[in-house]
Design a protein around this motif. Sequence first.
Motif, short mmCIF file in Angstrom:
data_model
loop_
_atom_site.label_atom_id
_atom_site.label_comp_id
_atom_site.label_asym_id
_atom_site.label_seq_id
_atom_site.Cartn_x
_atom_site.Cartn_y
_atom_site.Cartn_z
N ALA A 133 0.83 -1.20 0.00
CA ALA A 133 0.00 0.00 0.00
C ALA A 133 0.87 1.25 0.00
CB ALA A 133 -0.93 -0.01 1.21
N ALA A 134 1.95 1.23 0.80
CA ALA A 134 2.87 2.37 0.83
C ALA A 134 3.53 2.56 -0.53
CB ALA A 134 3.92 2.17 1.92
N MET A 156 -5.75 -7.80 5.22
CA MET A 156 -6.32 -8.89 4.43
C MET A 156 -7.83 -9.02 4.65
SD MET A 156 -3.95 -9.83 2.54
CE MET A 156 -4.97 -11.01 1.68
N GLY A 157 -8.42 -8.14 5.45
CA GLY A 157 -9.86 -8.19 5.65
C GLY A 157 -10.31 -9.21 6.66
N ALA A 169 -13.52 -3.13 2.50
CA ALA A 169 -13.18 -3.41 1.10
C ALA A 169 -12.64 -4.82 0.91
CB ALA A 169 -12.15 -2.41 0.60
N GLY A 170 -12.38 -5.53 2.01
CA GLY A 170 -11.78 -6.85 1.90
C GLY A 170 -10.27 -6.80 1.96
N GLY A 171 -9.74 -5.70 2.51
CA GLY A 171 -8.29 -5.56 2.64
C GLY A 171 -7.78 -4.36 1.88
N VAL A 172 -6.56 -3.98 2.18
CA VAL A 172 -6.01 -2.75 1.62
C VAL A 172 -5.77 -2.86 0.12
CG1 VAL A 172 -3.64 -3.39 2.19
CG2 VAL A 172 -4.23 -0.98 1.92
N LEU A 173 -5.38 -4.02 -0.38
CA LEU A 173 -5.12 -4.15 -1.81
C LEU A 173 -6.40 -4.03 -2.62
CD1 LEU A 173 -2.45 -7.01 -1.84
CD2 LEU A 173 -2.13 -4.53 -1.66
#
Length: 895
Positions: free
Chosen positions: A235-236, A810-811, A880-884
Motif C-alpha cells: 500500500a505504501a 487482508m480483511g 473493502a476486503g483488505g487494503v489491496l
Amino acid sequence: MPSTNSFNTLSTLNVNGRQFRYFALNGGELASRPDIARLPMTTKILLENLLRHEDGVSCSRDDIEALVASAGCGSEQEIAYHPARVLMQDFTGVPAVVDLAAMRDALVKRGVDPEKINPLSKVDLVIDHSLSIDKFASGSAFEENVAIEMQRNHERYQFLKWGQGAFDNFSVVPPGTGICHQVNLEYLAKVTWSQSIDGEAYAYPDTLVGTDSHTTMINGLGVLGWGVGGIEAEAAMLGQPISMLIPDVVGFELSGQLREGITATDLVLRVVQMLRKHGVVGKFVEFYGSGLDQLPLADRATIANMAPEYGATCGFFPVDAQTIRYLHLSGREQDEVELVEAYSKAQGMWRDEHYQVPDFAAALHLDLSTVEPNLAGPKRPQDRVPVTGLKTATDDFLGLAGKAELLDTEYPLAGGELAGEELAMHHGDVVIAAITSCTNTSNPAVMLAAGLVAEKALAKGLQRKPWVKSSLAPGSRVVTDYLQQAGLQEPLDTLGFNLVGYGCTTCIGNSGPLPQVVEDNVTANDLVVCSVLSGNRNFEGRIHPLVQANWLASPPLVVAYALAGTTRIDLSRDALGKDSDGQPVYLRDIWPTNAEITDLMQIIDNAMFKKEYSEVFKGDDTWRAIDSGSSATYAFGDDSTYIQLPPFFEKQYRGKSTNITKAPVLALLGDSVTTDHISPAGAIPSDSPAAQFLRDKGVADADFNSYGSRRGNHQIMMRGTFGNIRIRNEMTPGVEGGYTRLCGETDPMFIYDAAMAYQSRNIDTVVIAGKEYGTGSSRDWAAKGTLLLGVRAVIVESFERIHRSNLVGMGVLPLQFLPGETRKTLSLTGDEQFDITGLDGQLVPKQQLAATVHYPSGEQRRITLQLRLDTAVEVEYYRAGGVLSYVLDRIVANA
C-alpha cells in the motif's frame, strides 16, 4: 510536494553553496513554540512528515497540532505517515511482487491499463533469505551453497527480474551480496534524503518501512523505519499513507561504559529483557544519555535491530558525531554527509552536549557497566540467561522435557562422516553453532572477537566438537574483507566456521540438514539438543525441526560453545577442553581483550565499502544470465510450484459486511503464538499437506525447498498455515503440530483439511488465542493464510502490532477479549460456536461488539469483544476486503 504549508514553515537551507528547500520545525508559526524543542526526535521526524504532506485531506492542520500537543505521549488521534521508501527481502518481497502482478492482472480483466499499478516510492528488494546451509565446514561451502541456491530458486529469481523490468522505482540487489538490513545500513540509507521537485532541491529525513520486522536496525543510524507486513508495504508503494495513531515515545537512558569483555550482544539481550518487562508494544523507544558518547554505531544498530524482540515499533538513536563518523567510514559521498549534519542541526535533530532531554511518556535507565555476559532462550529472545546460569537453565529445560534421569547417559555415534571416532552425544549437546547474519554481523567488534577466540583456541590445541554443525554467514562482503585482512578467516575456517554464504540463514530456519549420523542419533534416542546462534530469533520449530532448545549469543560465544559441544557447562568456571599438554583451557584463556579488538578495527576503512558496493546491483554470471522477459503483465503458469496467481481479488475474498453466525473454532491456541507458528518459513515437513501437494505435482522430496521460498504459491502457503511442527492446539491435547478437530468430533486432522471441510459447507470459522498473538516476524502470509482458510475473525487477549495490521490488511477481523476475560474463563474447549453481531452496521474504530458463545451443551453466553480496527482508514480497508482491494477499487473508479 503537495503541502498546503498552512504553518508557513517552508524555508531554505544553504549547505556549502547548495540550496535546499525544507519544512523547518522552527520556522513560520512554529518558531515561537517552545514545545517543539521538547519533542522526542522521532516525533520531530513525524512532524516534518506531516508538514510536508499537509493537504487538508489525509493530513490536516489539526493532525499537526495534535502531534505537537502529544509531547511524547500517545493519543487516539490518527495521522497519515508517508515513508520515503520501502525495503524488502525476498521471502516477503516475492509475495508482494506477486500481489502487484495480480493487481495488474485484475486491472486487465476490468479493462484498465495495468501500468497504473506501479510503485510511487523508491523500493529496494535485497535477495538474502533463500540461502540454505547445505554445505559447511569446507573451503568450497560458499560456492556449493550458492550453486544450489540458484538452481533451487531459478523460477523465483526470474520472476523478481521480471518485476525489476516491469515496475518503476523498483530495484533488486542480487543474491550473494548481503542481508537487507546491512545493505541498508552500509549503502542504501541516506539519513537525509534529497529530491528535485519542480526544479528545486528539497531535503527531508530519510524514512522507510520494510517487509522484515528487523528493518528497525536502521534506527541505529538515525533513520526512522520499522517493519510492516507485506500488505501494508505494498500500500505504501502504491502511494497510500501508513495510517497510525500518535505513539507513546519511551525514553531509554544509557550511562557509563561496557566493562572489559562485554559485547553488544550482551547489552542488547539486557535491553530486550528490560523493555519487554516494561511493555512497549506499539510504542516508539528512543535512546539518549551520556552512554551514547562512546557507543559505536554498530552497537547501536545491534540494539535497534532487536526492537521487535522487545516489542517496540522502533528503537531510535539520534543523529550525532558517531553517525557522521560511520557515514564517512562506510563510503558515503562527502556532500551527502555534509547535508546530513547541516539538516539535522537546522531541524533540532542533532544530539550533542547541548541535547535537551525530551518529554517522554516514560523513561528507563541502564548503567552500561552493570551488563554481564548473556544468552537468551531456549524459546524466546526476551528470556535472558547469564552465561553462568546456562547449565542450570538447560538442565531445567531437560527436566521439563522428561530427560532429568538421562542427563549423564551417553549415546554413541556410529558410522557416517564420523566413522572411526569413538564419540558419544548427550542431552543438551550443541548440534548447530551459527554465526548468522542480522543482529551481530553489522558489528566488526564482535566478528573480530569471534575470529580472535578461534585463533587463540587453535593455539591451545582446541577443536570444534565433531557433532557440531558450524557456519559463518556474514551480513555483507565487507565482513569477509576485514576478517581476511586481519588474518582471522583462516583460524575460523580451521574450526569449521567457513563462509557458507551472505544471507539470513540459521536465524530464518535455513540451517540445512544436520550430518546424517547426528540426525540419526538424535532421532533414534529422542535427544533434546541445542543450537547456539548469533541471531535474533529462537522461536520453537524455527531453527531446525530436530533442535528443541535454541540460544541467542554473541559470535565469540558461538565459537566457544562449538568448542564445548554442550550447553550443560558454566563457561565462567568449567574448562572448554584440554591443551596439547593435557592442561584445562578455560574461556578466560582465549577471550580477547578490548584493546586487541580495537587495534584490529583500525584496518577497516571506507575503501572496503566502496569496493563491495561499487556494483551492488550487478550480480554474478548466473544472475545476469536469467532471462525474465519484458511484458507489463506476468504470464502466470498453472504448472509452476513457486509462482501462482493468488485468489485475493476473487469475489469470495472481497469485503464482507455480514454478521458472523455459528462459526466453529478452527484452532484454540495459547499465549505468545508467533507468526512462525502461524506461517512457518523453514523446511516443509514430509508428512504435511504442503508436502503431499508438491508430490502430486511431481516434486521430489529433496526439492521441496522451504515454506519461505514457496511464498509466491498460495496453494503451498495455505496448506502450511498453522502448520508449525511445534504449535499446540488446545483442541488436540497431547498432539503437537498443525492439527485440530471438526466441531463435535474427536479425531485429529490437519488444520488445512478441517478448513477445507468447513469451506465446502460454506461455514466461516474463528481462531481463539491468548496474549501476544502474532509475535515475531512481519509475515504477511500469517494473515493471508488465515484468510484463505476461511477464518473470519481472530479473537485473542492481545495482539503484537504488525500481525494485527496484517489481519486488517487482508480483511480478517481482529478482536480482543475484554480485560479479565479469556478462553479459560469462558471454559472453551473448541467445540463452541460463535455469533458476532454489529458487523452489518456502521463500524467505529475500537468499538465494542456483542458476541454469543454457543456451548455444545446448548448453553449460551453473551460476551463483549473489543474491535481492533484502530483507525477510520482501517475500517475502510476491512470493508473493502483488505487494503489491496481498497486500492484496486480506487484505481478502477478513477480510470
